[in-house]
Design a protein around this motif. Structure first.
Motif, PDB file in Angstrom:
ATOM      1  N   LYS A  81     -43.638  62.105  17.591  1.00 46.60           N
ATOM      2  CA  LYS A  81     -43.534  60.710  18.021  1.00 46.60           C
ATOM      3  C   LYS A  81     -43.553  60.690  19.545  1.00 46.60           C
ATOM      4  O   LYS A  81     -43.026  61.596  20.187  1.00 46.60           O
ATOM      5  CB  LYS A  81     -42.225  60.102  17.507  1.00 46.60           C
ATOM      6  N   PRO A  82     -44.124  59.658  20.121  1.00 45.25           N
ATOM      7  CA  PRO A  82     -44.186  59.618  21.593  1.00 45.25           C
ATOM      8  C   PRO A  82     -42.802  59.375  22.192  1.00 45.25           C
ATOM      9  O   PRO A  82     -42.018  58.585  21.676  1.00 45.25           O
ATOM     10  CB  PRO A  82     -45.122  58.447  21.875  1.00 45.25           C
ATOM     11  N   SER A  83     -42.532  60.060  23.288  1.00 45.95           N
ATOM     12  CA  SER A  83     -41.242  59.905  23.960  1.00 45.95           C
ATOM     13  C   SER A  83     -41.244  58.757  24.965  1.00 45.95           C
ATOM     14  O   SER A  83     -40.194  58.266  25.356  1.00 45.95           O
ATOM     15  CB  SER A  83     -40.859  61.207  24.666  1.00 45.95           C
ATOM     16  N   ASN A  84     -42.441  58.346  25.370  1.00 42.94           N
ATOM     17  CA  ASN A  84     -42.554  57.246  26.346  1.00 42.94           C
ATOM     18  C   ASN A  84     -43.968  56.674  26.283  1.00 42.94           C
ATOM     19  O   ASN A  84     -44.801  57.127  25.490  1.00 42.94           O
ATOM     20  CB  ASN A  84     -42.209  57.739  27.760  1.00 42.94           C
ATOM     21  N   ARG A  85     -44.217  55.698  27.134  1.00 44.68           N
ATOM     22  CA  ARG A  85     -45.514  55.008  27.146  1.00 44.68           C
ATOM     23  C   ARG A  85     -46.672  55.968  27.403  1.00 44.68           C
ATOM     24  O   ARG A  85     -47.694  55.930  26.726  1.00 44.68           O
ATOM     25  CB  ARG A  85     -45.490  53.892  28.197  1.00 44.68           C
ATOM     26  N   GLN A  86     -46.522  56.827  28.409  1.00 49.05           N
ATOM     27  CA  GLN A  86     -47.608  57.747  28.757  1.00 49.05           C
ATOM     28  C   GLN A  86     -47.901  58.710  27.610  1.00 49.05           C
ATOM     29  O   GLN A  86     -49.059  59.026  27.339  1.00 49.05           O
ATOM     30  CB  GLN A  86     -47.293  58.526  30.041  1.00 49.05           C
ATOM     31  N   ALA A  87     -46.869  59.168  26.921  1.00 52.50           N
ATOM     32  CA  ALA A  87     -47.073  60.069  25.781  1.00 52.50           C
ATOM     33  C   ALA A  87     -47.851  59.359  24.674  1.00 52.50           C
ATOM     34  O   ALA A  87     -48.734  59.951  24.046  1.00 52.50           O
ATOM     35  CB  ALA A  87     -45.739  60.574  25.259  1.00 52.50           C
ATOM     36  N   ALA A  88     -47.544  58.076  24.441  1.00 53.17           N
ATOM     37  CA  ALA A  88     -48.277  57.297  23.428  1.00 53.17           C
ATOM     38  C   ALA A  88     -49.741  57.159  23.808  1.00 53.17           C
ATOM     39  O   ALA A  88     -50.634  57.342  22.973  1.00 53.17           O
ATOM     40  CB  ALA A  88     -47.635  55.925  23.240  1.00 53.17           C
ATOM     41  N   VAL A  89     -50.008  56.847  25.067  1.00 54.22           N
ATOM     42  CA  VAL A  89     -51.390  56.717  25.540  1.00 54.22           C
ATOM     43  C   VAL A  89     -52.129  58.044  25.371  1.00 54.22           C
ATOM     44  O   VAL A  89     -53.258  58.090  24.865  1.00 54.22           O
ATOM     45  CB  VAL A  89     -51.425  56.237  27.014  1.00 54.22           C
ATOM     46  N   THR A  90     -51.503  59.135  25.765  1.00 54.15           N
ATOM     47  CA  THR A  90     -52.127  60.460  25.669  1.00 54.15           C
ATOM     48  C   THR A  90     -52.437  60.807  24.213  1.00 54.15           C
ATOM     49  O   THR A  90     -53.529  61.285  23.897  1.00 54.15           O
ATOM     50  CB  THR A  90     -51.210  61.522  26.295  1.00 54.15           C
ATOM     51  N   MET A  91     -51.490  60.545  23.305  1.00 52.61           N
ATOM     52  CA  MET A  91     -51.721  60.837  21.885  1.00 52.61           C
ATOM     53  C   MET A  91     -52.881  60.022  21.335  1.00 52.61           C
ATOM     54  O   MET A  91     -53.733  60.551  20.615  1.00 52.61           O
ATOM     55  CB  MET A  91     -50.468  60.527  21.067  1.00 52.61           C
ATOM     56  N   LEU A  92     -52.899  58.737  21.648  1.00 52.49           N
ATOM     57  CA  LEU A  92     -53.963  57.880  21.119  1.00 52.49           C
ATOM     58  C   LEU A  92     -55.328  58.269  21.687  1.00 52.49           C
ATOM     59  O   LEU A  92     -56.329  58.233  20.966  1.00 52.49           O
ATOM     60  CB  LEU A  92     -53.641  56.410  21.387  1.00 52.49           C
ATOM     61  N   LYS A  93     -55.384  58.668  22.943  1.00 47.86           N
ATOM     62  CA  LYS A  93     -56.653  59.153  23.504  1.00 47.86           C
ATOM     63  C   LYS A  93     -57.106  60.417  22.786  1.00 47.86           C
ATOM     64  O   LYS A  93     -58.298  60.622  22.558  1.00 47.86           O
ATOM     65  CB  LYS A  93     -56.504  59.399  25.005  1.00 47.86           C
TER      66      LYS A  93
END
Length: 191
Positions: A81-93
């Motif tokens: 699971k993403p730990s923050n906004r940037q992690a979510a963006v990186t995962m989705l990319k």
């Protein structure tokens, strides 16, 4: 009939069991969810589901307890699971335009037996623009979800195709779980 307990705080798992009209209570597991880096994804998801079920069963040995865990796997690597906004963006990319696997492990425990199984579903994502990813992340939906998306919500717009069990991607393979619960003499409420 023995009481049924869902060892999960996941609103999606709760909704899915309610959809089939099971009568159950929720007790959140405090099990350690750390994984060994050399575990295969299927071993990891079975281990986590079992640890969750065992932790709650230890406090409620009179019950039938369901533990479940869902992981996302890309190129044989477990994505959390993403730990923050940037992690979510990186995962989705990283998921953009690619196929990945969603594995959900389920363990059901009672005083007389234990059953564990997992379900694997392949998910193909659309090619996602930076704008689509930013808008989705801004919705707040990715932050409590493996792989940074929820197929049952706004994340449905990101998914091009699935091959397998839709409900498993949501967090609980319903038909397989219902059949397993029957072997514990647990059935849904009549209509």
């Amino acid at each position: 009939m023995k009481p049924l307990i869902l060892a999960s705080s996941s609103p999606r798992r709760k909704e899915l069991l309610q959809q089939l009209r099971y009568q159950f209570t929720i007790r959140t597991s405090e099990a350690d969810e750390r994984l060994e880096p050399d575990w295969r994804p299927e071993d990891a998801v079975l281990h986590l589901s079992r640890k969750k079920a065992e932790a709650v069963f230890a406090m409620h040995p009179e019950a039938v307890v369901i533990g479940a865990d869902t992981i996302v796997v890309v190129d044989d690597v477990i994505v959390g699971k993403p730990s923050n906004r940037q992690a979510a963006v990186t995962m989705l990319k990283h998921l953009s335009g690619r196929r990945h696997q969603v594995l959900t492990g389920v363990t059901i425990i009672s005083a007389r037996k234990t059953t564990s199984f997992y379900n694997q579903t392949d998910v193909q994502m659309y090619d996602l623009s930076d704008k689509e990813i930013d808008q989705y992340v801004e919705s707040g939906e990715p932050f409590d979800k493996a792989g940074s998306y929820g197929i049952q919500g706004l994340g449905a717009m990101l998914v091009k195709q699935i091959h397998g069990d839709y409900y498993s991607v949501m967090g609980l393979p319903l038909a397989e779980t219902a059949r397993a619960l029957q072997t514990f003499s647990i059935t849904p409420l009549p209509s």
